[in-house]
Design an enzyme around this catalytic site. Structure first.
Site, short mmCIF file in Angstrom:
data_model
loop_
_atom_site.label_atom_id
_atom_site.label_comp_id
_atom_site.label_asym_id
_atom_site.label_seq_id
_atom_site.Cartn_x
_atom_site.Cartn_y
_atom_site.Cartn_z
N HIS A 264 0.83 -1.21 0.00
CA HIS A 264 0.00 0.00 0.00
C HIS A 264 0.87 1.26 0.00
O HIS A 264 0.74 2.12 -0.87
CB HIS A 264 -0.91 -0.03 1.24
CG HIS A 264 -1.85 1.13 1.32
ND1 HIS A 264 -3.16 1.03 0.95
CD2 HIS A 264 -1.67 2.41 1.71
CE1 HIS A 264 -3.75 2.21 1.10
NE2 HIS A 264 -2.86 3.07 1.57
N GLU A 265 1.76 1.35 0.96
CA GLU A 265 2.56 2.57 1.11
C GLU A 265 3.54 2.73 -0.06
O GLU A 265 3.84 3.85 -0.47
CB GLU A 265 3.29 2.60 2.45
CG GLU A 265 2.38 2.50 3.69
CD GLU A 265 1.28 3.55 3.77
OE1 GLU A 265 1.40 4.60 3.11
OE2 GLU A 265 0.28 3.31 4.48
N HIS A 268 1.80 4.46 -2.78
CA HIS A 268 1.83 5.92 -2.59
C HIS A 268 3.19 6.49 -3.02
O HIS A 268 3.27 7.50 -3.71
CB HIS A 268 1.60 6.28 -1.12
CG HIS A 268 0.16 6.19 -0.69
ND1 HIS A 268 -0.84 6.90 -1.30
CD2 HIS A 268 -0.43 5.49 0.32
CE1 HIS A 268 -2.00 6.63 -0.69
NE2 HIS A 268 -1.78 5.79 0.30
N GLU A 294 -4.75 7.56 -3.36
CA GLU A 294 -5.18 6.28 -2.78
C GLU A 294 -5.44 5.24 -3.86
O GLU A 294 -5.33 4.04 -3.60
CB GLU A 294 -6.42 6.52 -1.91
CG GLU A 294 -6.82 5.36 -1.04
CD GLU A 294 -5.83 5.05 0.08
OE1 GLU A 294 -4.88 5.84 0.31
OE2 GLU A 294 -6.02 4.01 0.75
ZN ZN Z 1 -3.28 5.13 1.61
#
Ligand code: ZN
Length: 497
Positions: A264-265, A268, A294
């Site tokens: 997830h990160e 980003h 996101e």
């Molecule tokens: Zn996020």
């Protein structure tokens, strides 16, 4: 074409960016290594920096440069034209906020964040409540300063998702909620009798770090231009054009928890890395919105990471690192990480239940900002809404209204962007699959470059050139719609059926 006012404007923005990234570095330190007793002074540092950055940006000279650059006749589609247009918008907003208010907010947030950490640990809402009252007053005040047409909440939402409105997002969520509730019920039932699929731990933290780093590097994270550290609340922040910081936490009983945080990160971080470097800190070098941000984290976490193809590729390596996986299979791990279950914590929620967590926060936060409820009402309101949406009774506030960090940093208007991100991610992945020949086969062999290349071209490189909905239309050839997301969720459930 050269324009002296534009050059002065950009030089000033570079200074504002220097101060902003210094604040980010201090924030990152606060979340990772700052000793507890150092918090008040850190609050002074951050308040001073945000006050200075605000003063530099709202200087009347900046307004004159923007006005002059706007009259210089730049092509509206050019880098200069886009930068001037957005800086005008940002300047108009920033000059509505008094400098003393900006500093006061920064100070309140630093103290509130420290109080929230303790309140959450102690399951004690009363400890956070006075801070939340101050934060709520400031959020309402901010909206009043910024101005709005229909709803105070519009002003806050627009700061995170330019162009989005409370009525638009509210209508989207109202239309999604019944379908999601049905999907959650069907999914929870389909998974109710699944056995425990992950062999018991412990999965040593050190080994988790090794595996996570290999996966992050494989999808494109550059460890010469970034780090991974430990916190209670994983996040990704950018401290400079070649400095991307990810934080993570580790569950010794389940290595996949930290793995999906990293996917997830890193998603980003890949967006930040993919923005035009020569435009760092300027609109053309900034993310289009949090909903687009996101979409990038969700795409790598869910669409890539939670696929069977991912586990077929990575299973051997995981097994070599974690010998207890010897008796299991890629299919079992894949089912384990897709299990659908009603739970209390948003960041641990599966893909099918996740959006209900967001709908709750959006509705509650809107009511709070608009004064329909007050801080004292939050725990009971949260619990009632959670019971209605999810069918679960919250047992204590750390499983309920104390779980998220956002209010403590003044992030009102933020939550909706998580679900917008899910919707965008599904639509982007469907478009990439249509447009990139052999994409799924590449992903199955652990080749991520073509997908990253497509995202760079269609999502990262444009920066803020388009409003989020226009960016989505251009990238996918279709208006934003929850259809791809909902069909993905329905498909997931059928895999367990
Ligand atoms: Zn996020």
């Amino acid at each position: 074409m050269a324009d002296p006012a534009y050059d002065q404007l950009i030089a000033r923005l570079r200074e504002v960016t220097l101060l902003g990234t210094m604040s980010s570095a201090l924030h990152w330190d606060q979340e990772t290594y700052l000793p507890k007793a150092a918090t008040p002074y850190r609050g002074d540092q951050l308040a001073w920096l945000s006050g200075r950055a605000h003063a530099l940006f709202t200087d009347p000279e900046v307004g004159e440069w923007i006005g002059s650059a706007a009259r210089a006749g730049f092509d509206p589609e050019s880098t200069e034209g886009v930068n001037v247009r957005w800086l005008q918008r940002q300047y108009d907003k920033a000059t509505k906020l008094p400098g003393t208010f900006v500093e006061e907010c920064a100070k309140t947030q630093t103290m509130a964040n420290a109080a929230w950490i303790e309140a959450r640990r102690e399951r004690d809402f009363a400890r956070f409540a006075p801070h939340l009252e101050a934060l709520t007053r400031q959020a309402r005040q901010r909206a009043d300063y910024l101005g709005y047409a229909d709803s105070r909440y519009d002003a806050l939402l627009d700061e995170h998702e330019p162009g989005a409105t409370t009525s638009g997002v509210g209508a989207l969520f109202d239309s999604l909620a019944p379908t999601l509730s049905e999907l959650v019920a069907a999914g929870a039932e389909a998974c109710a009798n699944l056995p425990v699929l992950l062999p018991p731990g412990p999965y040593p933290e050190e080994t988790q770090r090794v595996f996570n780093a290999e996966v992050a590097a494989a999808i494109g994270f550059d460890f010469d231009a970034g780090r991974i550290d430990t916190t209670t609340h994983p996040f990704c922040t950018t401290l400079g054009p070649r400095d991307h910081r990810i934080t993570n936490r580790y569950d010794p009983a389940d290595f996949t928890s930290s793995l999906y945080c990293i996917l997830h990160e890193t998603g980003h971080a890949l967006y930040e890395i993919g923005l035009p470097e020569d435009q760092f800190g300027l609109p053309c070098g900034s993310a289009a919105s949090l909903g687009i941000h996101e979409s990038q984290s969700r795409l790598w976490e869910n669409h890539v990471g939670r696929s069977l193809a991912f586990w077929e590729h990575w299973f051997d390596r995981a097994q070599a690192l974690f010998p207890q996986l010897a008796g299991t299979t890629p299919e079992a791990l894949w089912q384990h990480v897709n299990r659908i279950e009603r739970t209390f914590i948003r960041v641990e929620a599966d893909e099918v239940t996740y959006d209900l967590h967001i709908i709750l926060r959006f509705r509650l936060e809107r009511a709070l900002v608009e004064g329909e409820i007050e801080v004292a009402d939050i725990p009971a309101t949260w619990n009632a809404m959670f019971a209605e949406l999810m069918g679960l009774q919250v047992d204590h506030d750390s499983h309920g209204c104390l779980q998220d960090v956002h209010w403590s940093f003044g992030g009102f208007g933020y939550f909706a962007t998580y679900s917008l991100g899910n919707i965008n991610a599904a639509q982007l992945m469907a478009a990439a699959t249509r447009q990139v020949a052999g994409l799924q086969a590449q992903l199955a062999s652990g080749q991520y470059r073509a997908l990253l290349g497509w995202l760079r071209e269609h999502v990262h490189q444009p920066g803020m050139r388009h409003f989020p909905v226009d960016l989505m239309q251009r990238a996918t050839g279709q208006p934003v719609s929850p259809d791809a997301h909902l069909s993905r969720l329905a498909e997931k459930i059928s895999l367990f059926g």
